[in-house]
Design a protein around this motif. Structure first.
Motif, PDB file in Angstrom:
ATOM      1  N   MET A 273      38.005 -24.725 132.972  1.00  7.05           N
ATOM      2  CA  MET A 273      36.719 -24.330 132.364  1.00  7.05           C
ATOM      3  C   MET A 273      35.898 -25.587 132.080  1.00  7.05           C
ATOM      4  SD  MET A 273      37.755 -21.275 129.722  1.00  7.05           S
ATOM      5  CE  MET A 273      36.027 -20.933 129.398  1.00  7.05           C
ATOM      6  N   GLU A 274      34.647 -25.556 132.524  1.00  2.00           N
ATOM      7  CA  GLU A 274      33.752 -26.698 132.322  1.00  2.00           C
ATOM      8  C   GLU A 274      32.839 -26.504 131.109  1.00  2.00           C
ATOM      9  OE1 GLU A 274      31.590 -27.553 135.860  1.00  2.00           O
ATOM     10  OE2 GLU A 274      33.387 -27.941 137.068  1.00  2.00           O
ATOM     11  N   GLU A 275      32.753 -25.279 130.672  1.00  2.00           N
ATOM     12  CA  GLU A 275      31.828 -25.010 129.574  1.00  2.00           C
ATOM     13  C   GLU A 275      32.275 -23.768 128.795  1.00  2.00           C
ATOM     14  OE1 GLU A 275      27.181 -23.658 129.261  1.00  2.00           O
ATOM     15  OE2 GLU A 275      27.679 -25.267 130.680  1.00  2.00           O
ATOM     16  N   LEU A 276      32.132 -23.843 127.498  1.00  2.00           N
ATOM     17  CA  LEU A 276      32.425 -22.676 126.652  1.00  2.00           C
ATOM     18  C   LEU A 276      31.107 -22.084 126.162  1.00  2.00           C
ATOM     19  CD1 LEU A 276      35.433 -23.681 124.337  1.00  2.00           C
ATOM     20  CD2 LEU A 276      35.396 -21.952 126.141  1.00  2.00           C
ATOM     21  N   PRO A 277      30.959 -20.769 126.313  1.00  2.00           N
ATOM     22  CA  PRO A 277      29.735 -20.147 125.814  1.00  2.00           C
ATOM     23  C   PRO A 277      29.711 -20.137 124.281  1.00  2.00           C
ATOM     24  CG  PRO A 277      31.254 -18.479 126.601  1.00  2.00           C
ATOM     25  CD  PRO A 277      31.878 -19.807 126.910  1.00  2.00           C
ATOM     26  N   ILE A 278      28.730 -20.761 123.723  1.00  2.00           N
ATOM     27  CA  ILE A 278      28.584 -20.770 122.261  1.00  2.00           C
ATOM     28  C   ILE A 278      27.369 -19.918 121.940  1.00  2.00           C
ATOM     29  CG2 ILE A 278      28.267 -22.189 120.196  1.00  2.00           C
ATOM     30  CD1 ILE A 278      30.896 -22.684 121.605  1.00  2.00           C
ATOM     31  N   ASN A 279      27.628 -18.689 121.581  1.00  2.00           N
ATOM     32  CA  ASN A 279      26.545 -17.757 121.291  1.00  2.00           C
ATOM     33  C   ASN A 279      26.677 -17.306 119.844  1.00  2.00           C
ATOM     34  OD1 ASN A 279      24.634 -15.771 121.133  1.00  2.00           O
ATOM     35  ND2 ASN A 279      25.349 -14.594 122.913  1.00  2.00           N
ATOM     36  N   ALA A 280      25.756 -17.750 119.049  1.00  2.00           N
ATOM     37  CA  ALA A 280      25.825 -17.432 117.617  1.00  2.00           C
ATOM     38  C   ALA A 280      25.782 -15.934 117.377  1.00  2.00           C
ATOM     39  CB  ALA A 280      24.679 -18.121 116.877  1.00  2.00           C
ATOM     40  N   GLU A 281      25.129 -15.204 118.258  1.00  2.00           N
ATOM     41  CA  GLU A 281      25.006 -13.764 118.042  1.00  2.00           C
ATOM     42  C   GLU A 281      26.341 -13.043 118.184  1.00  2.00           C
ATOM     43  OE1 GLU A 281      22.373 -12.204 116.919  1.00  2.00           O
ATOM     44  OE2 GLU A 281      21.386 -14.165 116.809  1.00  2.00           O
ATOM     45  N   THR A 282      27.256 -13.624 118.936  1.00  2.00           N
ATOM     46  CA  THR A 282      28.563 -12.977 119.105  1.00  2.00           C
ATOM     47  C   THR A 282      29.432 -13.131 117.868  1.00  2.00           C
ATOM     48  OG1 THR A 282      29.550 -14.971 120.072  1.00  2.00           O
ATOM     49  CG2 THR A 282      28.494 -13.408 121.591  1.00  2.00           C
ATOM     50  N   LYS A 283      29.022 -13.972 116.935  1.00  2.00           N
ATOM     51  CA  LYS A 283      29.782 -14.186 115.710  1.00  2.00           C
ATOM     52  C   LYS A 283      29.042 -13.611 114.504  1.00  2.00           C
ATOM     53  CE  LYS A 283      32.909 -15.998 118.125  1.00  2.00           C
ATOM     54  NZ  LYS A 283      34.092 -15.152 118.440  1.00  2.00           N
ATOM     55  N   LYS A 284      28.398 -12.483 114.732  1.00  2.00           N
ATOM     56  CA  LYS A 284      27.753 -11.755 113.645  1.00  2.00           C
ATOM     57  C   LYS A 284      28.159 -10.287 113.721  1.00  2.00           C
ATOM     58  CE  LYS A 284      23.584 -14.585 112.967  1.00  2.00           C
ATOM     59  NZ  LYS A 284      22.104 -14.578 112.976  1.00  2.00           N
ATOM     60  N   ARG A 285      27.818  -9.559 112.632  1.00  2.00           N
ATOM     61  CA  ARG A 285      28.042  -8.120 112.559  1.00  2.00           C
ATOM     62  C   ARG A 285      29.524  -7.767 112.707  1.00  2.00           C
ATOM     63  NH1 ARG A 285      22.765  -6.305 113.044  1.00  2.00           N
ATOM     64  NH2 ARG A 285      23.389  -4.132 113.105  1.00  2.00           N
TER      65      ARG A 285
END
Length: 411
Positions: A273-285
């Protein structure tokens, strides 16, 4: 008896006028008579003279007794007065001593009471000062009232539990330093973490180097070829989960992975893996559940991987726990509410009449507040609660939402 007023000369004249008496007895008869009397006197009993003397003494005592009695009475009266005076003086002294003793005892007792009162007041002041300093001290999460975000850096680390079944978000704080970047504070704190003491797995520091480009909001992690994150499916999953949790709310848009500056990291089952998706929206709700660790007083608050459409859906999950039964429910069966509604961005929860809350509800209350913080609310208000205060929370007011879960002290 009156004393005679006649002189000796007058007595002689009176005696001279008396008729002369002549004794016609023979002189030998007179002599014989006198001798007989003398002989008789010589034969008197031995007790007669002492008896006469005793009688004379008694007679004199009788004559002199009134005076003696007066003297004796006066002496006795004086003695009585002296005795009474001494007794009175003694009583007064005793009374004075008792009064002084009682006064001293009362003073000592008052001083003791004052000292006890002072000690009690001092202790009460100490507790009040502690409460005033940080009434949220013993709680699970970190609250806005505890820190100044302008001067304090808030750092969160996702740490695997001892069974490596889930990751626990742990929050620590450190003073902000001018000219020091966030990633420097973050990596410098890693060796100070006390995972094993907290009942978790020793996971930090990572054998990696870090670089943060503030302009592109990109974080680069560079590891060595023999890094430990490539072995075992659980290790792969924990690595990805912990990294996305660590940086999803740090203002980072992208996390780049390299091995000795070359693109990509071998993550076993995930491949390279060259990159990890960092999506703040996935860590809500998300909903927060309990992880109980032996030897740790409070349960850990662990977010679900799933997201929920409404806070009501999240509350429903909090009653169940996770799918595999590893994380326990964070809402008890006895907690029931008739409705929830939004008023000025405040979630109002109306409790049913048969819902009874007490101090043991405090961890559950924190789970509610942490879950609500994942949604678009600014606070929580409870209606129809049977209790006014739980921990530092006034149940008649709007409750503030926490900044982050599972705060720890590293000092």
């Amino acid at each position: 008896m009156k004393k005679s007023q006649l002189s000796d000369k007058q007595l002689e004249e009176i005696l001279g006028q008396m008729p002369k008496i002549k004794d016609h007895r023979d002189s030998r008869d007179i002599y014989s008579n006198i001798a007989h009397r003398v002989e008789k006197r010589k034969k008197m009993p031995a007790w007669v003279v002492p008896g006469v003397a005793l009688a004379a003494v008694l007679f004199l005592a009788f004559i002199l007794s009134p005076g003696l009695l007066d003297v004796n009475d006066a002496s006795q009266e004086s003695m009585d007065r002296n005795s009474a005076s001494e007794a009175k003086s003694s009583m007064e002294m005793d009374t004075a001593v008792r009064d002084d003793s009682a006064s001293n005892s009362a003073a000592e007792k008052e001083n003791t009471l004052m000292a006890d009162s002072a000690d009690g007041e001092e202790k009460a002041n100490e507790f009040a000062a502690m409460d005033k300093g940080n009434p949220y001290e013993g709680l699970i999460s970190l609250y806005p009232e505890e820190i100044d975000t302008e001067t304090t850096e808030l750092l969160s680390y996702a740490i695997p539990d001892q069974q490596v079944m889930t990751v626990v978000p742990v929050t620590v704080t450190t003073p902000k330093q001018e000219g020091k970047s966030w990633i420097d504070s973050y990596t410098e704190m890693m060796p100070k973490l006390k995972e094993e003491e907290w009942g978790l797995t020793d996971y930090y520091p990572m054998d990696a180097s870090w670089n943060y480009d503030e302009g592109s909001k990109t974080l680069t992690m560079d590891v060595k070829p023999n890094h430990p994150f490539q072995y075992g499916s659980a290790t792969n999953i924990i690595f990805v989960d912990s990294m996305t949790q660590n940086f999803s709310r740090a203002g980072i848009d992208k996390m780049v992975l390299t091995t000795e500056s070359k693109p990509g990291i071998d993550l076993g089952n995930f491949g390279s893996m060259e990159e990890l998706p960092i999506n703040a929206e996935t860590k809500k709700r998300r909903a927060y559940l309990f992880l109980t660790v032996e030897g740790i007083q409070n349960p850990y608050l662990v977010p679900t991987k799933e997201q929920y459409e409404t806070v009501g859906d999240a509350f429903a999950q909090m009653r169940k726990g996770d799918e595999v039964g590893y994380l326990s429910p964070s809402l008890p069966d006895g907690f029931k509410f008739a409705k929830t509604e939004l008023k000025d961005k405040v979630l109002e929860i109306t409790l049913t009449d048969d819902t009874t809350l007490d101090e043991s509800f405090l961890p559950h209350l924190e789970a509610i507040l942490m879950t609500v913080s994942e949604f678009e609310y600014t606070g929580v208000r409870f209606t129809n609660a049977n209790i006014d205060q739980i921990g530092p929370f006034n149940m008649n007011e709007v409750l503030s939402l926490p900044l982050a879960p599972n705060k720890k002290n590293i000092d």
